[in-house]
Design a protein around this motif. Structure first.
Motif, mmCIF file in Angstrom:
data_model
loop_
_atom_site.group_PDB
_atom_site.id
_atom_site.type_symbol
_atom_site.label_atom_id
_atom_site.label_comp_id
_atom_site.label_asym_id
_atom_site.label_seq_id
_atom_site.Cartn_x
_atom_site.Cartn_y
_atom_site.Cartn_z
ATOM 1 N N GLU A 28 11.289 2.702 3.841
ATOM 2 C CA GLU A 28 11.519 2.163 5.078
ATOM 3 C C GLU A 28 10.572 0.911 5.466
ATOM 4 O O GLU A 28 11.272 -0.188 5.857
ATOM 5 N N ALA A 31 9.946 11.694 -1.636
ATOM 6 C CA ALA A 31 8.590 11.300 -2.119
ATOM 7 C C ALA A 31 8.306 9.681 -2.019
ATOM 8 O O ALA A 31 7.188 9.294 -2.374
ATOM 9 N N CYS A 32 9.431 8.952 -1.748
ATOM 10 C CA CYS A 32 9.302 7.537 -1.149
ATOM 11 C C CYS A 32 9.530 6.923 -0.098
ATOM 12 O O CYS A 32 10.064 5.765 0.103
ATOM 13 N N LYS A 33 10.197 7.855 0.788
ATOM 14 C CA LYS A 33 10.597 7.369 2.026
ATOM 15 C C LYS A 33 9.958 6.609 2.799
ATOM 16 O O LYS A 33 10.732 5.519 3.480
ATOM 17 N N GLN A 34 8.778 6.721 3.112
ATOM 18 C CA GLN A 34 8.112 5.733 3.965
ATOM 19 C C GLN A 34 7.963 4.441 3.342
ATOM 20 O O GLN A 34 8.081 3.458 3.920
ATOM 21 N N ALA A 35 7.634 4.355 2.078
ATOM 22 C CA ALA A 35 7.743 3.111 1.189
ATOM 23 C C ALA A 35 9.137 2.478 1.596
ATOM 24 O O ALA A 35 9.128 1.124 1.611
ATOM 25 N N ARG A 75 -0.736 4.882 10.031
ATOM 26 C CA ARG A 75 0.632 5.273 9.758
ATOM 27 C C ARG A 75 0.772 6.360 8.694
ATOM 28 O O ARG A 75 -0.240 6.478 7.782
ATOM 29 N N THR A 116 2.237 7.569 -6.396
ATOM 30 C CA THR A 116 1.283 8.828 -6.630
ATOM 31 C C THR A 116 2.304 9.981 -6.139
ATOM 32 O O THR A 116 2.247 11.058 -7.001
ATOM 33 N N SER A 117 2.763 9.809 -5.133
ATOM 34 C CA SER A 117 3.763 11.049 -4.620
ATOM 35 C C SER A 117 4.822 11.299 -5.934
ATOM 36 O O SER A 117 4.988 12.450 -6.064
ATOM 37 N N PHE A 148 2.324 1.934 -3.288
ATOM 38 C CA PHE A 148 1.229 2.465 -4.046
ATOM 39 C C PHE A 148 1.264 4.095 -3.770
ATOM 40 O O PHE A 148 1.013 4.864 -4.931
ATOM 41 N N THR A 149 1.318 4.451 -2.633
ATOM 42 C CA THR A 149 1.058 5.940 -2.355
ATOM 43 C C THR A 149 2.283 6.941 -2.799
ATOM 44 O O THR A 149 2.428 7.777 -3.324
ATOM 45 N N ALA A 150 3.597 6.148 -2.678
ATOM 46 C CA ALA A 150 4.701 6.707 -3.141
ATOM 47 C C ALA A 150 4.537 6.694 -4.698
ATOM 48 O O ALA A 150 5.198 7.723 -5.070
ATOM 49 N N LEU A 207 -6.891 3.665 2.690
ATOM 50 C CA LEU A 207 -6.303 4.834 2.708
ATOM 51 C C LEU A 207 -7.105 5.950 2.714
ATOM 52 O O LEU A 207 -8.226 6.056 2.159
ATOM 53 N N LEU A 211 -2.737 5.776 6.178
ATOM 54 C CA LEU A 211 -2.855 4.287 5.844
ATOM 55 C C LEU A 211 -3.022 3.392 7.058
ATOM 56 O O LEU A 211 -2.521 3.537 8.266
ATOM 57 N N ARG A 227 8.479 16.783 -4.994
ATOM 58 C CA ARG A 227 9.556 16.593 -4.224
ATOM 59 C C ARG A 227 10.650 15.746 -4.568
ATOM 60 O O ARG A 227 10.546 15.121 -5.675
ATOM 61 N N SER A 274 -5.868 -2.797 2.819
ATOM 62 C CA SER A 274 -5.387 -1.625 3.390
ATOM 63 C C SER A 274 -6.618 -0.396 3.225
ATOM 64 O O SER A 274 -7.318 -0.581 2.253
ATOM 65 N N THR A 311 2.182 8.532 5.384
ATOM 66 C CA THR A 311 2.445 7.679 3.954
ATOM 67 C C THR A 311 3.585 8.764 3.155
ATOM 68 O O THR A 311 3.670 10.093 3.858
ATOM 69 N N ASP A 312 3.730 8.665 1.797
ATOM 70 C CA ASP A 312 4.642 9.624 1.422
ATOM 71 C C ASP A 312 3.638 10.525 0.744
ATOM 72 O O ASP A 312 4.261 11.367 0.020
ATOM 73 N N ARG A 313 2.338 10.487 0.792
ATOM 74 C CA ARG A 313 1.683 11.691 0.470
ATOM 75 C C ARG A 313 1.151 12.577 1.773
ATOM 76 O O ARG A 313 0.684 11.917 2.937
ATOM 77 N N LEU A 357 -7.627 -0.463 -0.660
ATOM 78 C CA LEU A 357 -6.452 -1.032 -1.548
ATOM 79 C C LEU A 357 -6.520 -2.501 -1.370
ATOM 80 O O LEU A 357 -6.559 -3.218 -0.186
ATOM 81 N N ALA A 361 0.764 -1.261 -0.083
ATOM 82 C CA ALA A 361 -0.008 0.181 0.078
ATOM 83 C C ALA A 361 0.796 1.226 0.217
ATOM 84 O O ALA A 361 0.588 2.279 -0.601
ATOM 85 N N LEU A 362 1.915 1.232 0.672
ATOM 86 C CA LEU A 362 2.853 2.397 1.110
ATOM 87 C C LEU A 362 3.687 2.431 -0.433
ATOM 88 O O LEU A 362 3.967 3.716 -1.046
ATOM 89 N N GLU A 371 3.375 13.003 -8.732
ATOM 90 C CA GLU A 371 2.923 14.641 -8.636
ATOM 91 C C GLU A 371 4.309 15.228 -8.813
ATOM 92 O O GLU A 371 4.306 16.608 -9.255
ATOM 93 N N GLY A 400 -2.205 -3.637 -3.911
ATOM 94 C CA GLY A 400 -2.159 -2.008 -3.484
ATOM 95 C C GLY A 400 -3.146 -1.023 -4.705
ATOM 96 O O GLY A 400 -2.606 -0.031 -4.580
#
Lengths: 113, 131
Positions: free
Chosen positions: A88, A82-86, B28, A70-71, A66-68, B46, B37, A77, B44, B30-32, B64, A63-64, A74, B68
């Motif tokens: 980690e 833009a993908c730090k959380q993913a 937690r 998207t980030s 996926f959000t990275a 979001l 999440l 950054r 998951s 996220t990168d946005r 998700l 899931a992270l 955009e 994902g």
């Protein structure tokens, strides 16, 4: 078990793409992670020795990723931010799965004796 | 069918809000920046804050799947009742869920409690070097 080294390889390729600030390649590796990790998660689901936390952590990394993605799309950054959380989460999943593989190997070694 | 799915999504949001308030589930970052999440072992959730066409904040909950991919969405909506636009029933719960997920993911309570404690009992720092 043979898929775990593949995931670790993917994580190291992701690191190289991030270090090179290559947003397109980073996105591609994150997408590959989603596919491979989903496959591993399916196999873990069928394995009774895999814990719920492992399954949840793999799901979270997907899931992270996926959000990275998207980030990164955009483009506001730098790639690392833009993908730090993913990144980690992927790193900790790789560590967790490596430990699990080692435990499985030890267990099967004992069973064979 | 769609109504059935919307009802279930609404129930998921309501239950998740209650469990978040009870401290039974963890969110937690996220990168946005405005997306938080929650992950289970099979899927998951979001929750995202975005800006609508009028420039106002709106909220969306995405489900998700294992890969994902967003497979279902509960979005902020306005129903036209013949005389004007009314907020859809899910709007309030989506807004509250986003606020609670942010509070949980950023551990806002811990930060505020820690600050309050330090303000009430300020640590004493010596001007002398520690040698």
């Amino acid at each position: 078990l043979i898929l775990i080294p593949q995931l670790k390889w993917l994580a190291s390729e992701l690191d190289i793409a991030i270090k090179n600030e290559d947003a397109d390649l980073t996105r591609r590796h994150l997408d590959n992670w989603r596919g491979q990790a989903a496959h591993v998660r399916g196999l873990l689901l069928a394995d009774t020795s895999a814990g719920k936390k492992q399954l949840r952590d793999v799901q979270e990394s997907v899931a992270l990723a996926f959000t990275a993605t998207t980030s990164l799309l955009e483009g506001k950054r730098p790639v690392l931010e833009a993908c730090k959380q993913a990144r980690e989460s992927i790193g900790s999943v790789c560590n967790e799965l490596s430990i699990w593989v080692a435990q499985q190997s030890t267990q099967s070694g004992r069973d064979e004796q | 069918m769609t109504q059935d799915i919307d009802d279930r999504l609404h129930r998921i949001a309501v239950n998740l809000l209650a469990q978040t308030r009870a401290g039974a589930v963890s969110w937690r970052v996220t990168d946005r920046e405005y997306a938080f999440l929650y992950s289970g072992s099979r899927a998951s959730i979001l929750i995202v804050q975005y800006t609508d066409q009028d420039g106002d904040p709106a909220y969306r909950m995405d489900i998700l799947n294992q890969r994902g991919t967003a497979i279902e969405t509960l979005d902020y909506e306005w129903d036209f009742d013949g005389t004007g636009h009314e907020p859809a029933p899910q709007n309030a719960v989506l807004k509250e869920l986003w606020e609670e997920s942010r509070r949980n993911a950023l551990q806002i309570d811990d930060v505020l409690d820690g600050l309050l404690e330090e303000i009430k009992h300020p640590p004493k720092f010596s001007d002398e070097p520690p040698f």
